[in-house]
Design an enzyme around this catalytic site. Sequence first.
Site, short mmCIF file in Angstrom:
data_model
loop_
_atom_site.label_atom_id
_atom_site.label_comp_id
_atom_site.label_asym_id
_atom_site.label_seq_id
_atom_site.Cartn_x
_atom_site.Cartn_y
_atom_site.Cartn_z
N ASP A 1 -8.37 -9.03 4.01
CA ASP A 1 -8.06 -7.94 4.93
C ASP A 1 -9.15 -7.84 6.00
O ASP A 1 -9.99 -6.94 5.94
CB ASP A 1 -7.96 -6.63 4.13
N GLU B 1 -12.54 -2.27 12.02
CA GLU B 1 -12.50 -1.53 10.75
C GLU B 1 -13.65 -1.94 9.83
O GLU B 1 -14.36 -1.09 9.30
CB GLU B 1 -11.15 -1.76 10.06
N GLU C 1 0.83 -1.22 0.00
CA GLU C 1 0.00 0.00 0.00
C GLU C 1 0.86 1.27 0.00
O GLU C 1 0.66 2.17 0.80
CB GLU C 1 -0.97 -0.02 1.19
C1 GCV Z 1 -2.32 0.36 8.42
C2 GCV Z 1 -5.98 -2.02 5.48
C3 GCV Z 1 -6.37 -0.78 6.22
C4 GCV Z 1 -5.20 0.19 6.33
C5 GCV Z 1 -4.04 -0.55 7.02
C6 GCV Z 1 -3.71 -1.79 6.21
C7 GCV Z 1 -2.62 -2.64 6.85
O1 GCV Z 1 -5.73 -1.74 4.14
O2 GCV Z 1 -7.47 -0.18 5.59
O3 GCV Z 1 -5.63 1.29 7.09
O4 GCV Z 1 -2.92 0.27 7.15
O5 GCV Z 1 -4.85 -2.59 6.09
O6 GCV Z 1 -2.97 -3.59 7.51
O7 GCV Z 1 -1.45 -2.33 6.68
#
Ligand code: GCV
Length: 608
Positions: free
Chosen positions: A314, A342, A235
């Site tokens: 995720d 989340e 990411e």
């Molecule tokens: C810390 C998902 C979440 C992100 C998070 C990522 C991860 O994509 O939406 O906020 O980033 O996971 O676990 O690194």
Amino acid sequence: MNLWLRQLKKDIPADLHTPVELARFELGSALPGLKTELRVQASMGDAYRIDPLDDGSFLLTGGSTGLLYAAYRLITDRLCGQEITRPVSSSPKYALRMINCWDNADGEIERGYAGRSLFFRNGRLDYDADRIRTLGRLLASAGLNVLCINNVNVHYPAQLLLEDYLPDLAALADLFRPFGVKLMVSVDFSQPMRHGVATADPLDPAVRAWWQDTAKRVYAAVPDLAGFLVKADSEGRPGPFTYGRNHADGANMLAEALRPFGGVVVWRCFVYNCRQDWRDTKTDRPKAAWEHYAFLDGAFSDNVILQVKHGPFDFQVREPLSPLLLGMKKTKLAMELQLAQEYTGHQIDLYTMIPMWKELYEELPADNIMSIAAVSNLGDDENYTGHPLAAVNLYTFGLLAWDPDVDMTAAVTRWCRLTYELDPLQEQTLVELLLSSRRTYEKYTAPLGIGWMVTPHDHYGPNPSGYEYDLWGTYHKADRNAVGIDRTHEGTGYLDQYPQYFRDKYGDPASCPDLFLLFYHRLPYTFRMRDGRTLIQRIYDDHFEGLEETRAMADKLSSIVFPEPDASVIRERMDKQLYNAREWCDIINTFFHRLSGIPDEHGRTIYD
Ligand code: GCV
């Protein structure tokens, strides 16, 4: 505000420096009349033994942290009305039981639903020491022993490792030390480049030297730092791929720097193409982790732990266990869970995770799993977890990381009893309600293992097509006839990453467990489920049931007398959950009805 262990003295003295001193204090304050003898046996580490003696006193034996855990065991058993009448021995199944905070230096928390950071303000470590001690108590009493304090997305300036800031880090580590909680920090793989090194290539001698020197300075300040946590090539984060290196090159370079000090590198495996073209049907995101790591099995240093999200996507409501957790036998692994809700209701909707974790632990065979980690649900809200009942997830996470065989009803009951003083009927109602909350949430959200029908980015509330034409590789491909992705050998081949018994279990839609059906298979709405219903009818039924169950849950919850301020917060969040559940139910049912044109057999209202 009610926390578990509410009965203990609120103020934990600042002059307690070791777990044994703290154990004595906690025993004295919680069980004033009880005679206990504490015997340190250093080789026992976190393990302990409790011997009830004839004169009514107790002999506690353990390593120094073991004695603290023994003290909390004795205290919590007593507070829950359980007497220890026979010798008890206990040792944790997993060595590192970790909480990963996604706290940023400015005090914001990524995916935080309980206020701002408990540790950071205005770019620095800045906190209320009493609250930190209370947190230490909560963590230790749940058996948790590592706390990573900053976000894996390390935003610049990533100061924790810098000379000026190390005294602050050391002071925080001092605060947690009596609780047996070691700090860990997330590091940015490209950090050397912020300090005059031309590259972050893990094989470059200048990079290796920078990390070795940094580790030396960090460990001089915090000699018992647990280690570094790394999110690389994920990411948008920097990582070894930029230099044509693999992740063993990257992790081993850091491991070399930490080895002299006994530190570990916890290296996350959340690596996938987050810029996928939705037209691309060859790429299937759940396959990504395996493709990036499986071939490196055995290539990691012995102080590297690969931290793998429990599922291949995720943290969706339902995902299969990641194939990496089953397949990388020659590598030390950690399973990563997420307490922060989340995708599971933002600590507004009730979502007790232990039923989900139990399912995961049942599938988790490997003895190379060293550690269990969870993304924190903590923040500076008065009750620490935003929703007072979300604290059950922090507590039971700890109990299971210590002993995955713990009975889930017993674990949840224990939390309820340590937190509230309810009459037996109300307690039973609360326990049942908490245990059923995950399934209820699952029913009113995305159906049968699909996931991802959430509002993009924010991830609260429904938006069935929100991610459908986006870059994140999270598609359900619902059309007028069918929904889901075929991930079998004939489809994307994802299932081929698993051992044979797993493929047999999920590969055939006729025998695949219902709740995973649309994770593995693309099926017509007219597909007959084992119970005779069609797939579309099952989707409608689940959603109507989920909404009804939420309404029943609200009624039951209102019959429980919680103390203030918890009562008001619980009421206010339940109202929001009712709204959310209705939105989900109606939008998902309408979405599928409009696509399929198939009416609900029971003629319930679907909005067209
Ligand atoms: C810390 C998902 C979440 C992100 C998070 C990522 C991860 O994509 O939406 O906020 O980033 O996971 O676990 O690194």
